[in-house]
Design a protein around this motif. Structure first.
Motif, PDB file in Angstrom:
ATOM      1  N   LEU A 164     -10.653  -7.415   5.601  1.00 35.09           N
ATOM      2  CA  LEU A 164     -11.162  -6.273   4.834  1.00 35.09           C
ATOM      3  C   LEU A 164     -10.320  -6.042   3.583  1.00 35.09           C
ATOM      4  CD1 LEU A 164     -12.055  -3.750   7.701  1.00 35.09           C
ATOM      5  CD2 LEU A 164     -13.568  -5.302   6.473  1.00 35.09           C
ATOM      6  N   GLY A 165      -9.022  -6.238   3.713  1.00 32.02           N
ATOM      7  CA  GLY A 165      -8.156  -6.043   2.554  1.00 32.02           C
ATOM      8  C   GLY A 165      -8.464  -7.025   1.440  1.00 32.02           C
ATOM      9  N   ASN A 166      -8.679  -8.266   1.795  1.00 36.97           N
ATOM     10  CA  ASN A 166      -9.043  -9.253   0.774  1.00 36.97           C
ATOM     11  C   ASN A 166     -10.356  -8.893   0.109  1.00 36.97           C
ATOM     12  OD1 ASN A 166      -6.788 -10.905   1.007  1.00 36.97           O
ATOM     13  ND2 ASN A 166      -7.664 -12.092   2.696  1.00 36.97           N
ATOM     14  N   LEU A 167     -11.300  -8.400   0.905  1.00 42.23           N
ATOM     15  CA  LEU A 167     -12.578  -7.973   0.321  1.00 42.23           C
ATOM     16  C   LEU A 167     -12.373  -6.817  -0.649  1.00 42.23           C
ATOM     17  CD1 LEU A 167     -14.807  -8.141   3.531  1.00 42.23           C
ATOM     18  CD2 LEU A 167     -15.169  -9.470   1.447  1.00 42.23           C
ATOM     19  N   ALA A 168     -11.544  -5.854  -0.238  1.00 45.73           N
ATOM     20  CA  ALA A 168     -11.327  -4.685  -1.092  1.00 45.73           C
ATOM     21  C   ALA A 168     -10.576  -5.055  -2.365  1.00 45.73           C
ATOM     22  CB  ALA A 168     -10.558  -3.618  -0.320  1.00 45.73           C
ATOM     23  N   TYR A 192     -14.773   0.005  -2.502  1.00 50.80           N
ATOM     24  CA  TYR A 192     -13.589  -0.797  -2.199  1.00 50.80           C
ATOM     25  C   TYR A 192     -12.429   0.037  -1.673  1.00 50.80           C
ATOM     26  CZ  TYR A 192     -11.674   0.833  -6.650  1.00 50.80           C
ATOM     27  OH  TYR A 192     -11.217   1.619  -7.673  1.00 50.80           O
ATOM     28  N   ASP A 193     -12.279   1.265  -2.171  1.00 49.80           N
ATOM     29  CA  ASP A 193     -11.130   2.044  -1.704  1.00 49.80           C
ATOM     30  C   ASP A 193     -11.307   2.472  -0.258  1.00 49.80           C
ATOM     31  OD1 ASP A 193     -13.193   3.642  -2.494  1.00 49.80           O
ATOM     32  OD2 ASP A 193     -12.003   4.951  -3.786  1.00 49.80           O
ATOM     33  N   SER A 194     -12.560   2.717   0.143  1.00 51.65           N
ATOM     34  CA  SER A 194     -12.787   3.032   1.558  1.00 51.65           C
ATOM     35  C   SER A 194     -12.517   1.816   2.420  1.00 51.65           C
ATOM     36  CB  SER A 194     -14.242   3.487   1.765  1.00 51.65           C
ATOM     37  OG  SER A 194     -14.494   4.666   1.043  1.00 51.65           O
ATOM     38  N   VAL A 195     -12.943   0.677   1.928  1.00 52.51           N
ATOM     39  CA  VAL A 195     -12.701  -0.561   2.680  1.00 52.51           C
ATOM     40  C   VAL A 195     -11.203  -0.797   2.812  1.00 52.51           C
ATOM     41  CG1 VAL A 195     -13.118  -3.050   2.744  1.00 52.51           C
ATOM     42  CG2 VAL A 195     -14.892  -1.519   1.859  1.00 52.51           C
ATOM     43  N   PHE A 250      -1.679  -5.036  -0.527  1.00 51.99           N
ATOM     44  CA  PHE A 250      -2.977  -4.365  -0.637  1.00 51.99           C
ATOM     45  C   PHE A 250      -2.850  -2.994  -1.305  1.00 51.99           C
ATOM     46  CE2 PHE A 250      -4.698  -6.806   3.307  1.00 51.99           C
ATOM     47  CZ  PHE A 250      -4.985  -7.892   2.502  1.00 51.99           C
ATOM     48  N   LEU A 251      -1.822  -2.287  -0.921  1.00 50.80           N
ATOM     49  CA  LEU A 251      -1.640  -0.935  -1.495  1.00 50.80           C
ATOM     50  C   LEU A 251      -1.535  -0.995  -3.013  1.00 50.80           C
ATOM     51  CD1 LEU A 251       0.935   0.520   1.056  1.00 50.80           C
ATOM     52  CD2 LEU A 251      -1.215   1.655   0.420  1.00 50.80           C
ATOM     53  N   ALA A 252      -0.759  -1.960  -3.496  1.00 53.08           N
ATOM     54  CA  ALA A 252      -0.558  -2.050  -4.939  1.00 53.08           C
ATOM     55  C   ALA A 252      -1.721  -2.737  -5.630  1.00 53.08           C
ATOM     56  CB  ALA A 252       0.739  -2.814  -5.224  1.00 53.08           C
ATOM     57  N   GLY A 253      -2.240  -3.759  -4.973  1.00 53.27           N
ATOM     58  CA  GLY A 253      -3.217  -4.614  -5.654  1.00 53.27           C
ATOM     59  C   GLY A 253      -4.597  -4.032  -5.751  1.00 53.27           C
ATOM     60  N   VAL A 254      -4.900  -3.016  -4.958  1.00 53.20           N
ATOM     61  CA  VAL A 254      -6.273  -2.508  -4.944  1.00 53.20           C
ATOM     62  C   VAL A 254      -6.619  -1.743  -6.216  1.00 53.20           C
ATOM     63  CG1 VAL A 254      -5.753  -0.304  -3.828  1.00 53.20           C
ATOM     64  CG2 VAL A 254      -7.988  -1.417  -3.435  1.00 53.20           C
ATOM     65  N   ALA A 255      -5.614  -1.298  -6.945  1.00 55.11           N
ATOM     66  CA  ALA A 255      -5.895  -0.500  -8.147  1.00 55.11           C
ATOM     67  C   ALA A 255      -6.668  -1.308  -9.172  1.00 55.11           C
ATOM     68  CB  ALA A 255      -4.577  -0.012  -8.752  1.00 55.11           C
ATOM     69  N   ARG A 256      -7.623  -0.623  -9.821  1.00 55.90           N
ATOM     70  CA  ARG A 256      -8.510  -1.310 -10.763  1.00 55.90           C
ATOM     71  C   ARG A 256      -8.086  -1.149 -12.218  1.00 55.90           C
ATOM     72  NH1 ARG A 256     -10.021  -3.163  -5.874  1.00 55.90           N
ATOM     73  NH2 ARG A 256     -12.102  -4.082  -5.941  1.00 55.90           N
ATOM     74  N   TRP A 509      -1.951 -13.280 -10.254  1.00 50.05           N
ATOM     75  CA  TRP A 509      -1.797 -12.711 -11.594  1.00 50.05           C
ATOM     76  C   TRP A 509      -2.924 -11.724 -11.905  1.00 50.05           C
ATOM     77  CZ3 TRP A 509       0.256 -16.379 -15.957  1.00 50.05           C
ATOM     78  CH2 TRP A 509       1.406 -17.042 -15.511  1.00 50.05           C
ATOM     79  N   PHE A 510      -4.105 -12.026 -11.398  1.00 49.91           N
ATOM     80  CA  PHE A 510      -5.253 -11.195 -11.751  1.00 49.91           C
ATOM     81  C   PHE A 510      -5.132  -9.795 -11.166  1.00 49.91           C
ATOM     82  CE2 PHE A 510      -9.338  -9.345 -10.687  1.00 49.91           C
ATOM     83  CZ  PHE A 510      -9.996  -9.383 -11.898  1.00 49.91           C
ATOM     84  N   PHE A 511      -4.875  -9.706  -9.868  1.00 51.18           N
ATOM     85  CA  PHE A 511      -4.868  -8.381  -9.248  1.00 51.18           C
ATOM     86  C   PHE A 511      -3.731  -7.524  -9.792  1.00 51.18           C
ATOM     87  CE2 PHE A 511      -6.986 -10.842  -5.713  1.00 51.18           C
ATOM     88  CZ  PHE A 511      -8.245 -10.345  -5.983  1.00 51.18           C
ATOM     89  N   ALA A 512      -2.613  -8.179 -10.113  1.00 50.79           N
ATOM     90  CA  ALA A 512      -1.522  -7.412 -10.710  1.00 50.79           C
ATOM     91  C   ALA A 512      -1.857  -7.007 -12.134  1.00 50.79           C
ATOM     92  CB  ALA A 512      -0.237  -8.246 -10.664  1.00 50.79           C
ATOM     93  N   ALA A 513      -2.420  -7.963 -12.865  1.00 52.00           N
ATOM     94  CA  ALA A 513      -2.661  -7.713 -14.287  1.00 52.00           C
ATOM     95  C   ALA A 513      -3.680  -6.601 -14.513  1.00 52.00           C
ATOM     96  CB  ALA A 513      -3.120  -8.997 -14.966  1.00 52.00           C
ATOM     97  N   ARG A 514      -4.650  -6.469 -13.616  1.00 52.13           N
ATOM     98  CA  ARG A 514      -5.628  -5.401 -13.855  1.00 52.13           C
ATOM     99  C   ARG A 514      -4.971  -4.037 -13.704  1.00 52.13           C
ATOM    100  NH1 ARG A 514      -9.549  -6.096  -8.537  1.00 52.13           N
ATOM    101  NH2 ARG A 514      -8.041  -5.355  -7.018  1.00 52.13           N
TER     102      ARG A 514
END
Lengths: 566, 1113
Positions: A164-168, A192-195, A250-256, A509-514
């Motif tokens: 689920l974390g990877n999906l989110a 995604y944040d609910s997931v 996941f906590l850090a990377g989920v931010a858009r 790099w992508f999830f951090a960079a966003r």
């Protein structure tokens, strides 16, 4: 007549012989749910294989779904995050990395649509199969001992959480799967944040339950095949560290967006999770023939040419201390050509001309430096002038050469302690910045051979040491991004993060960079739920991303927007 | 025998009746083995080789009564006359009219028992050996052009079997199944493929095409039936006759691919040296000699090639930027230039030797044959197909009421595997060598036949960057050794018992065993293209694959007859059948050999993969039918069949099929007034037949992935049933002047319950489930003409024509619209499925073409489109942006090729390059997204074939022209070669400054955003309106000149022939061969090369010239 009768009797005998329900034929090639879950051992074996699916949904092919190697988001993620550069249409790398950024249109048969579905499905499948096994465990009551039950439950919750974390991380929406809805195939899509909340809850459960598991023979270390290792070596402590590390990621990377990462991420919790996280790289023993794979090297080293991948000149240039990066930035975008990066950073090939860098030693394994090579000029490949370079990622070449067999890091200790450092920087204060600097310096000094960032700094604007030979140098907004300046503490953090996590995990790099705001303007910050899923659910198909369009990132730092550096 | 009869006659001459005479054809030639019967006495004899017969009727049965004499033989219309049977001798000569339209021929396919074709109320096509004048390597190739049907030789690889669609596709998704008809040989239901059979053994072929005729075959008949009868001794004269035929010649490939022969690489002023890229130096600061560097990098002892110099503007790479709009591919290569196609393709021998023996001894009649075929193809280093086969067919009569027929066949064939075709990116264990892919990427300066000093072919004669992957196609063929060995045994026993004239009982049992073994070996030391070692490639690979499949069929039939008076005949049939097919596979492979030269799996040390698979399929059929004929002109036929199959889900284990059909022979009506129309039969039939699910579709199982990891891709369905074809067939069989034949048929077939992989929501954990969820509608017109214009003793001229037209439309789809196709790279999503869409409709991106497309530009640009405006058509018909006041010829003269229209000023907001083709955009919510539009259909608008047969005395001329009109082919080879600027149209030889186009016109000419499709015909990997092209063709498929020598020195009956196959192709198609397609493989959806019309580096059909000699004695 006699012959006819013989034939008749023979035919009848054959038929009668086959008459024990002759049309009921078993499929002896594949197990059904009854046979897969028939015994405690079978159920445990099944559950123990589900993390391999979750891993496969991100990095590994190993034929979990029809489609070629690399038919997943990873090739798109790494080009969108400028972790890799390729203009090829294959695996939608070219369209996704085009500047200015395009929308992920999610159209039927749109480029990348196979990969988009693949990860979405495989991660759901991992979570669902884990939840099915957990539900079955409830019915079964016990695998035999309490220890064994807890180990299985901890692992199942871990897989649910990772899936689920990877999906989110990647998608704007997904279905929240639990053992309580194991037989309900109509779970709605959630944001995604609910997931991610559900994923973190699962991981919490996994850590808690794992903490109650005893040791061998039914407890830890985990059976070697559950998370493939040469021996049964993942201890209880290591497993719990891994769970916390995933939580930190996941906590850090989920931010858009930068605002989202700054304001909505619970950085105190990230720090806490990171402090409980891994302290050495988390390697999986890859073995494609046994279902453990990292598939992108299949293509990245397929031809020897850099058409399929090369490092981004834009980011590699930040290591340059010769002035070449400044010169390059000053050029008109279309006139830029790859230039020699002369740098004290030991992760780069050393030398002041290309021949010398070509001859610099190449890494034999992931652990050693250099990380990059300056390729022979004949292997150069054309492409977008902002992105192409004469450098290739080389740490994985030995892994590729052994047919992708051997240990490969899917999560580095650096990733976790740099997330820790980011949390500390964001919390501010001299003590925290001091702690962050120490974390940044771990790889900066030991791997890069660079002078340590100032551990006495009181704010994050302190520039990295080195004077004109500072690393990194970053495009200076004050100079229209056409000249550079020495980076500050933040830049040093991001530099280390990029150097140490390149090609390790899932879209590092992508999830951090966003969340840092470092994506080129208009880059889609989420993938839409695949059109195939939307069709089945009979809801409209939509796309995300593109300059000025919904789901697209804002202007990128370092001038990554039209009128900035391009 | 005749002597003994005459001796007996001499003794009893006075009391017995003796009827003798001669049977001849309408040219006066004697007819041997004609059946002469006294109907009421149930006495029959066969004529001898001179056409003579004698019937002796014992005195006890002679009373001066009137009896009917009936004479019949194959290929002639039967005749009968009453005679008065009295003691003594009488002469009765008969002349039989040639049944040029085979109306009286007996058919056995689809009918309840053997029936004259004119009395069959549905369409059955019969092709006897006389129409199979040009031998072929396999039976289906032999049928091409002989009947109205879509039979496509999609690959010319020796041993490849054509794809067959008898009346269009029947399954939207045939994954793991087949669109092919059911094949039957001598009553044996064939287990899969036919190519092991020896076509020279064929006596006749019967084809029933749709459910209206094939209902008899129930759940296996949905795609129609091809029923092959091999030669036997049933009609053999007493004694033994031998036939020998030998044929030898050469094969090659008719057409060229058209590889660019010019280069866009930068050279010095004299065009002798190539510019070398030097960091920080001007473009041509240093130059190098291409051929010298070919030597340098290839002639190394290492297992990998060295590093060539880099070139500043290298079209072999993924080129971008200014050069795309500045460079023109106009420079000849320095030195010698090679044609890669002519280096890979070479003439190879084709030989076929047949010997057979036919005879009869008393009640025992037999046919035995042996055959050897060598079809080496036309690719250097490959050996093609070798096949040896043996057949023994025996018919034994026991008394007057019992017959036993035994059929046995064995063949052993070896084939050089798949080394020439296959994917563009072969991996170490991949059997597909991709030779034809790399062939499209060989620049003219590459000598593919150059060896280094160690005797190895150059691995990388192409120095360009793309050369790293586009290595020498011949190297793989020369150094990967692959053999596929197939062994086949087919045997059957049929027993017929006729205890009374009103009943016949039959029992049959057949067995078909096919085993295959593939052996592939790539030794240590295999070279890679460098510049570094590539261990999986360099250290070798071994692959083994073994399959075995055996099928048992048993059946019990009972047929009862009852006549109500002389005008009303009735028949009733009952049948029970049981079939079982057991198959298994074992596979193993690995890399990194421990020891050089050791070809055993124990020698592999890494990447070991092994797998196995087994399945069993069982089917039970119950059948009942009735047939009524009144006055020979009103015919009614009905049957019902109930099939149980292990392939159906347990919730749907049985299915019913049936047929009702009728015929009216108007020509026999007393009131029939068109005497020139000697036969006029109308027929109508409605029937259902089915197509079964794949083996695994019903099982709710997990797959097992590598390492035993569960896979939940496909969810089985326990309620899955067969696809059911409901067909109405209407037709007429007409004969004019007793000679000219016309058969016309219209068929409308609705195939319901399509077995489709229905997508599930991801939350289910499974991706798809097999469900009955769609419907397909086929409408087919078929026409055959038989035109024997001249039939004299010395001269005859006959023309045959066949025509068919099929339209296949998706009428119902219970799943969301989706894309489908084959399973090779980029071919899996080429067709679009939605309700109302034609089946096999290519979808892809479209270049605006002609002023008619001006309206497709968004406003206000559409108004600025036309002659003299900003958007104009160029000399190739593409709509391009030229700007106000310009025209498409001004690119060079006015230095416009580098001009760009910024996105902010361009249609759809996408920047445009001057003079470049424009992709249609505006799909969905994003205006910039390229639209997916229909590009053409992979199935032909219609097909026709014309045969001409002319005989003059001993000389025979025969030709078959076979044509497919209106189909589209995605010419992927031509399309993708644009990536490396190696398609012939990139060459600007002969172009003027007004018409010349830069290389970006053919590849891409992207502005800085690098977006695909912004100019450039290559665009992306998927189909587009440039690369999907009409591929109508007509092929001179067969040609024959034969001369009947007769006996030589009194021995034998010799014939000399010159044979040509696939001699000429008339087409505008740009690729090798317009008759092309992709056989899908296990995961392909359409799963027929007749549907997947993609020219994906496929082996073109072979052109063959041979000389044959035959005799009999």
């Amino acid at each position: 007549m006699r012959a006819f009768l013989y034939a008749l009797v023979g035919a009848l005998a054959l038929d009668v012989g086959a008459c024990t329900n002759p049309l009921a034929v078993d499929n002896t090639n594949n197990p059904d749910r009854n046979s897969a879950f028939r015994t405690a051992t079978d159920l445990e074996t099944f559950l123990g294989s589900t993390y391999a699916i979750a891993h496969s949904g991100t990095l590994g092919d190993a034929k979990v779904l029809s489609g070629g190697a690399n038919d997943g988001l990873q090739p798109q993620l790494i080009t969108m995050g400028m972790e890799s550069v390729s203009g090829l249409a294959n695996f939608a790398m070219g369209p996704r990395s085009a500047i200015p950024r395009n929308q992920i249109d999610n159209s039927i048969n749109g480029q990348g649509s196979i990969g988009n579905l693949r990860d979405f499905f495989v991660e759901h499948s991992a979570a669902r199969l884990a939840s099915l096994a957990l539900a079955r465990l409830k019915v079964l009551g016990s695998l035999g001992t309490v220890t064994r039950d807890r180990r299985a439950r901890a692992f199942g919750k871990f897989v649910e959480g990772v899936g689920l974390g990877n999906l989110a991380l990647a998608y704007d929406s997904a279905a929240v799967l639990t053992e309580d809805n194991a037989n309900d195939a109509t779970v709605p899509l959630a944001r995604y944040d609910s997931v991610m909340r559900a994923a973190l809850f699962d991981l919490d459960s996994a850590a808690t339950i794992a903490g109650m598991v005893g040791t061998a023979p039914d407890g830890f270390p985990l059976p070697a095949t559950w998370i493939n290792q040469a021996t049964a070596s993942i201890t209880q402590a290591q497993f719990i560290q891994l769970v916390h590390s995933y939580k930190a990621r996941f906590l850090a990377g989920v931010a858009r967006s930068p605002a989202d990462r700054a304001n909505n991420v619970n950085w105190a919790q990230v720090i806490a999770e990171a402090n409980l996280g891994i302290t050495s790289d988390f390697n999986i023993l890859m073995s494609p023939t046994n279902g453990w794979d990292v598939s992108w090297p299949v293509q990245h080293y397929a031809t020897g040419s850099a058409s399929w991948h090369q490092m981004s000149q834009f980011f590699m240039g930040m290591a340059d201390t010769s002035g070449g990066y400044d010169t390059w930035l000053l050029l008109a975008p279309a006139s830029r050509a790859p230039f020699l990066v002369v740098t004290p950073d030991k992760r780069f090939p050393q030398g002041t001309n290309r021949g010398a860098q070509n001859n610099d030693s190449q890494p034999a394994s992931f652990a050693s430096t250099r990380y990059f090579r300056n390729r022979p000029p004949s292997s150069d490949a054309a492409g977008d002038p902002l992105q192409i370079s004469m450098y290739d990622f080389r740490r994985s070449f030995g892994f590729f050469s052994s047919s992708r067999n051997g240990p490969y890091p899917v999560m580095t200790a650096a990733e976790i302690h740099l997330l820790n450092a980011e949390g500390l920087l964001r919390q501010g204060g001299a003590a925290n910045i001091d702690s962050a600097a120490k974390l940044i310096n771990i790889s900066r000094v030991a791997k890069g051979g660079l002078p340590p960032v100032d551990i006495t700094a009181t704010d994050t604007s302190a520039v990295v040491p080195g004077g004109n030979a500072c690393v990194p140098r970053v495009p200076d907004a004050a100079q229209g991004y056409r000249r550079t300046k020495c980076g500050n503490m933040w830049d040093a953090l991001k530099w280390e993060y990029r150097m140490e996590t390149a090609f390790t995990g899932y879209g590092m790099w992508f999830f951090a960079a966003r969340g840092w705001g470092d994506l080129p303007e208009g880059t889609a910050v989420s993938w839409p739920a695949p059109y195939q899923e939307l069709q089945v659910r009979q809801v409209p198909i939509y796309g995300l991303g593109g300059v000025g369009l919904p789901g697209g990132s804002g202007r990128g730092n370092y001038g990554l927007f039209a009128g900035g550096v391009y | 025998m005749l002597a003994s009869l005459l001796a007996a006659a001499g003794q009893a001459w006075a009391q017995d009746a003796v009827v003798h005479g001669k049977v001849t054809d309408d040219r006066g030639d004697a007819l041997s083995v004609a059946n002469v019967q006294l109907v009421e006495l149930n006495v029959a004899v066969l004529t001898g080789t001179n056409g003579q017969y004698t019937i002796l009727v014992p005195a006890a049965r002679v009373s001066g009564q009137t009896v009917t004499m009936r004479v019949r033989t194959i290929g002639h219309k039967p005749t009968s006359r009453p005679i008065v049977l009295s003691a003594g001798e009488q002469t009765q000569d008969f002349s039989l009219v040639t049944d040029v339209n085979q109306l009286e021929a007996v058919v056995v396919t689809g009918v309840q028992e053997a029936t004259e074709r004119i009395k069959v109320p549905f369409s059955v096509t019969t092709i006897d050996a006389s129409k199979l004048q040009v031998p072929a390597a396999d039976p289906l190739t032999l049928l091409q052009g002989k009947l109205p049907a879509n039979i496509v030789s999609a690959s010319g690889r020796p041993g490849a079997q054509p794809a067959v669609l008898l009346r269009g596709p029947t399954s939207l998704n045939a994954q793991g199944r087949s669109q092919d008809p059911l094949y039957i040989v001598d009553g044996v239901i064939i287990n899969g493929a036919l190519p092991d059979l020896n076509p020279s053994d064929i006596e006749s072929v019967e084809v029933v095409k749709g459910a209206a005729a094939a209902s008899l075959y129930g759940a296996r008949g949905g795609n129609g039936v091809i029923n092959i009868t091999t030669k036997s001794g049933r009609r053999a004269a007493e004694g033994v006759q031998f036939s020998v035929r030998t044929e030898a010649g050469l094969s090659d490939i008719e057409r060229d691919f058209g590889i660019a022969q010019r280069t866009a690489l930068l050279m010095n002023e004299n065009n002798t040296q190539f510019c070398q890229a030097e960091t920080g130096q001007p473009l041509c600061a240093r130059t190098f000699d291409y051929t010298f560097w070919q030597q340098v990098i290839n002639n190394q002892a290492s297992d990998w090639a060295g590093t060539p110099p880099s070139m500043p503007i290298d079209p072999g790479a993924t080129l971008s930027g200014g050069p795309l709009r500045q460079r023109f591919q106009i420079d000849p290569w320095p030195g010698q230039v090679y044609n890669a196609v002519r280096q890979v393709v070479t003439q190879h021998p084709y030989t076929q030797n047949d010997v057979d023996m036919t005879g009869a001894f008393g009640g025992t009649r037999f046919y035995a044959s042996g055959s050897n075929l060598t079809d080496q193809g036309a690719i250097r280093f490959l050996q093609g197909l070798q096949r040896n086969s043996f057949r023994a067919n025996v018919d034994q009569a026991i008394g007057s009421d019992l017959n036993i027929a035994v059929r046995t066949f064995y063949s052993r064939s070896s084939q050089d595997g798949l080394n020439q075709e296959g994917g563009a990116q072969p991996t170490p264990g991949d059997a597909g060598g991709g030779a034809f892919f790399r062939l499209t990427r060989a620049p003219g300066i590459a000598n593919l036949l150059q060896y280094d000093t160690l005797g190895r072919l150059f691995i990388r004669p192409n120095l360009q960057q793309g050369g790293a992957q586009n290595y020498n196609p011949l190297y793989y063929l020369a150094n990967v050794h692959r053999t596929d060995l197939t062994k086949r045994f087919i045997g059957g026993v049929t027993t017929q018992y006729t205890p009374a004239s009103w009943v016949q009982l039959e029992a049959n049992f057949s067995y078909d065993l096919r085993s295959t073994g593939a052996s592939q070996f790539r030794d240590k030391g295999f070279r890679s293209t460098g510049p570094n070692p590539d261990a999986p490639t360099n250290l070798g690979n071994i692959l083994r694959n073994s399959t075995s499949s055996e099928e048992f069929n048993t059946g019990l039939n009972a047929t009862f007859r009852h006549n109500f008076g002389s005008d009303f005949q009735t028949r009733y049939s009952l049948r029970y059948s049981y079939a079982q097919r057991d198959s298994n596979l074992v596979f193993g492979q690995g890399d990194f050999l421990a020891f050089r030269g050791i070809d055993a799996l124990t020698n592999v040390t890494q990447d070991k993969v092994d797998s196995s698979w087994a399945q069993s399929i069982r089917q039970i059929g119950l059948f009942g039918g009735a047939n009524f004929t009144y006055k020979d002109r009103y015919i009614l036929d009905a049957l019902v069949r109930r099939d149980g199959s292990s392939l159906f889900g347990p919730g749907h284990r049985w299915a019913n099929f049936g047929r009702v059909s009728g015929a009216w022979r108007l020509g026999l009506e007393p009131w029939w007034f068109l005497r020139q129309v000697t036969e006029f039969k109308l027929r109508a039939s409605y029937g259902t037949a089915g197509s079964s699910p794949g083996f695994s579709s019903q099982y709710e199982t997990f797959g097992i992935g590598p390492g035993g990891i569960p896979q939940a891709n496909f969810l089985g369905n326990r309620n899955l049933g067969p696809e059911v074809s409901h067909e109405i067939e209407l037709g007429a069989d007409i004969e004019l002047l007793g000679r000219f034949g016309l058969t016309a048929t219209y068929a409308r077939s609705r195939i319901s319950d399509q077995i489709l992989p229905v997508p599930l929501i991801a939350a289910s954990g499974y991706q798809r489930q097999w469900q009955n969820a769609g419907e397909l509608l086929n409408k087919t017109w078929e026409l055959t003409l038989n035109l024997p214009f001249v039939q004299t003793r010395d001269f005859s001229w006959t023309m045959g024509v066949s025509y068919d037209r099929n339209r296949s439309v998706i009428t119902k789809l219970d799943v969301p619209p989706y894309l489908y196709g084959a399973s090779l790279q980029a071919t899996d999503q080429i067709f679009y499925a939605q309700e109302g869409e034609r089946y096999a409709e290519f979808y892809g991106r479209k270049f605006l073409t002609g002023y008619g497309d001006c309206g497709l530009l968004p406003a206000p640009f559409s108004a600025d489109c036309g002659a003299g405006k900003a958007f104009q058509t160029n000399d190739q018909g593409f709509l391009v942006w030229v700007g106000a006041g310009n025209d498409p010829t001004m690119g060079i003269t006015h230095n416009l090729w580098q001009a760009q229209l910024p996105g902010s000023q361009a249609p759809w907001g996408v920047a445009m390059n001057w003079g470049m083709p424009i992709i249609l955009r505006g799909d969905g919510a994003n205006q910039q997204t390229a639209k997916q539009v229909p590009l053409g259909n992979a199935l032909p608008d219609f097909r026709f074939a014309i045969t001409q047969t002319v005989t003059y005395k001993r000389l025979t001329l025969y030709a078959l022209l076979d044509a497919a009109i209106g189909q589209s082919v995605w010419d992927q080879g031509f399309h993708w070669a644009h990536l490396d600027f190696l398609s012939k149209d990139v060459d600007q030889t002969g172009a003027t400054v007004e018409s010349a186009k830069p290389i970006g016109y053919y590849y891409r000419a992207a502005p800085p955003d690098n977006a695909a499709g912004i100019g450039g015909l290559y665009d992306i990997l998927a189909p587009n309106s440039f690369s999907v092209e009409k591929a109508s063709y007509a092929k001179l498929r067969e040609a024959l000149v034969s001369y009947h020598i007769g006996p030589i020195r009194g021995v034998g009956d010799w014939q000399l022939s010159i044979v040509g196959r696939n001699l000429v192709t008339f087409t505008n198609y740009r690729g090798f061969d317009p008759e092309v397609g992709v056989a899908s493989g296990p995961s392909g959806q359409a799963n027929s090369a007749a549907i997947n019309a993609v020219d994906a580096f496929t082996f073109p059909n072979l052109r063959t010239f041979t000389i044959g000699v035959s005799t009999r004695f």
